[in-house]
Write an enzyme that holds these catalytic residues in place. Structure first.
Site, PDB file in Angstrom:
ATOM      1  N   TYR A 141      -2.438  -0.402  10.550  1.00 25.89           N
ATOM      2  CA  TYR A 141      -2.463  -0.776   9.135  1.00 25.89           C
ATOM      3  C   TYR A 141      -1.171  -0.315   8.463  1.00 25.89           C
ATOM      4  O   TYR A 141      -0.523  -1.078   7.731  1.00 25.89           O
ATOM      5  CB  TYR A 141      -3.671  -0.154   8.451  1.00 25.89           C
ATOM      6  CG  TYR A 141      -3.786  -0.473   6.982  1.00 25.89           C
ATOM      7  CD1 TYR A 141      -4.270  -1.708   6.561  1.00 25.89           C
ATOM      8  CD2 TYR A 141      -3.408   0.458   6.007  1.00 25.89           C
ATOM      9  CE1 TYR A 141      -4.379  -2.013   5.204  1.00 25.89           C
ATOM     10  CE2 TYR A 141      -3.515   0.161   4.651  1.00 25.89           C
ATOM     11  CZ  TYR A 141      -3.999  -1.075   4.265  1.00 25.89           C
ATOM     12  OH  TYR A 141      -4.097  -1.372   2.927  1.00 25.89           O
ATOM     13  N   SER A 175       0.841  -1.195   0.000  1.00 25.43           N
ATOM     14  CA  SER A 175       0.000   0.000   0.000  1.00 25.43           C
ATOM     15  C   SER A 175       0.876   1.244   0.000  1.00 25.43           C
ATOM     16  O   SER A 175       2.037   1.208   0.433  1.00 25.43           O
ATOM     17  CB  SER A 175      -0.894   0.004   1.245  1.00 25.43           C
ATOM     18  OG  SER A 175      -1.592   1.228   1.386  1.00 25.43           O
TER      19      SER A 175
END
Length: 274
Positions: free
Chosen positions: A152, A139
């Site tokens: 995250y 990501s």
């Protein structure tokens, strides 16, 4: 489409039941890959039109190492896999203090250790067959972590370091590592955003962040668009090992470098209503 020993190319995709994982399964099948899509639900997407490749859904929890080892052993015995796409992920946007430790650990177990479980188990078979590709879906949060995404972001930062170390070790065996680093993708995860509790010290801030996350979801990259770009990179023989996907993923890290942390972080907080 030929893979090892002249057989059809085979791909193994985790987190395949919806969102980006489903889009990757369909895109690979459109290009003639036979796809085994695994998830806790054990389903794969049904395309609107027939595709050259075959798709098969299987049930697998990537955090269960024994189940991972059993499935990959079975697949290796049946000819093996050419491409592993490690996409399974979890996210619960919340303040560090508000996110229960059980959820905190679960996110890291899925996003980081789930990748390690599958990749490490797959390596002996890939070596024995003379090579292949391990593609990890990371990501932009592996470089830039927004507010409310601390755990995250930590899991995606961990993947960046792990993949970089891995590629040094396995290149001699003709095994490629690809790390996809997409910008925000509109997925069903966003529809399950938590509502901050009344007793939270971050209640007002959390409410603003939830609104911002929903806005990002509406503007996020479509899963099928991201999947197409990622599969292009997976099939390319050369190119970078870390692949930013989307203009935001390309330019935001560069902008951070140009502006410096002090200004960039201040702009980030402002964009998130802080």
């Amino acid at each position: 489409m030929a893979g090892a020993s002249g057989r059809r190319r085979r791909a193994f995709v985790t987190g395949a039941s919806s969102g980006l994982g489903a889009g990757i399964c369909l895109e690979l099948a459109r290009r003639g890959w036979d796809v085994i899509g695994v998830s806790r639900r054990g389903i794969v997407p049904q395309g609107e039109a027939p595709v050259p490749g075959r798709m098969e859904g299987r049930t697998l929890d990537v955090t269960d190492l024994a189940s991972v080892e059993a499935m990959i052993a079975q697949l290796d015995g049946a000819g093996g896999i050419d491409l592993y796409v490690l996409n399974a992920g979890a996210n619960i946007p919340a303040m560090v203090e508000d996110l229960p430790m059980a959820d905190t650990r679960a996110i890291m177990e899925t996003n980081f250790w789930g990748v390690v479980n599958v990749a490490r188990t797959a390596l002996p078979g890939l070596r024995a067959r003379g090579g292949g590709t391990i593609c990890v879906v990371g990501s932009l949060a592996g470089k830039i972590t927004p507010p409310g995404e601390a755990i995250y972001g930590a899991s995606k930062h961990a993947l960046e370091g792990w993949c970089e170390g891995l590629l040094h070790e396995i290149g001699r065996f003709n095994i490629r590592v690809r790390l996809m680093a997409p910008e925000f993708i509109a997925t069903q995860l966003v529809s399950r955003l938590p509502v901050p509790g009344e007793t939270s010290a971050y209640g007002d801030l959390s409410a603003r962040l939830v609104k911002t996350w929903h806005e990002h979801a509406r503007k996020g990259m479509k899963p099928d668009v991201a999947a197409r770009a990622m599969v292009n990179a997976m099939e390319r023989r050369g190119g970078r090992w870390r692949v930013p996907v989307g203009m935001g993923a390309i330019w935001l890290p560069r902008l951070r470098f140009l502006l410096g942390d002090r200004l960039f972080l201040a702009i980030t907080r402002r964009l998130f209503g802080m």
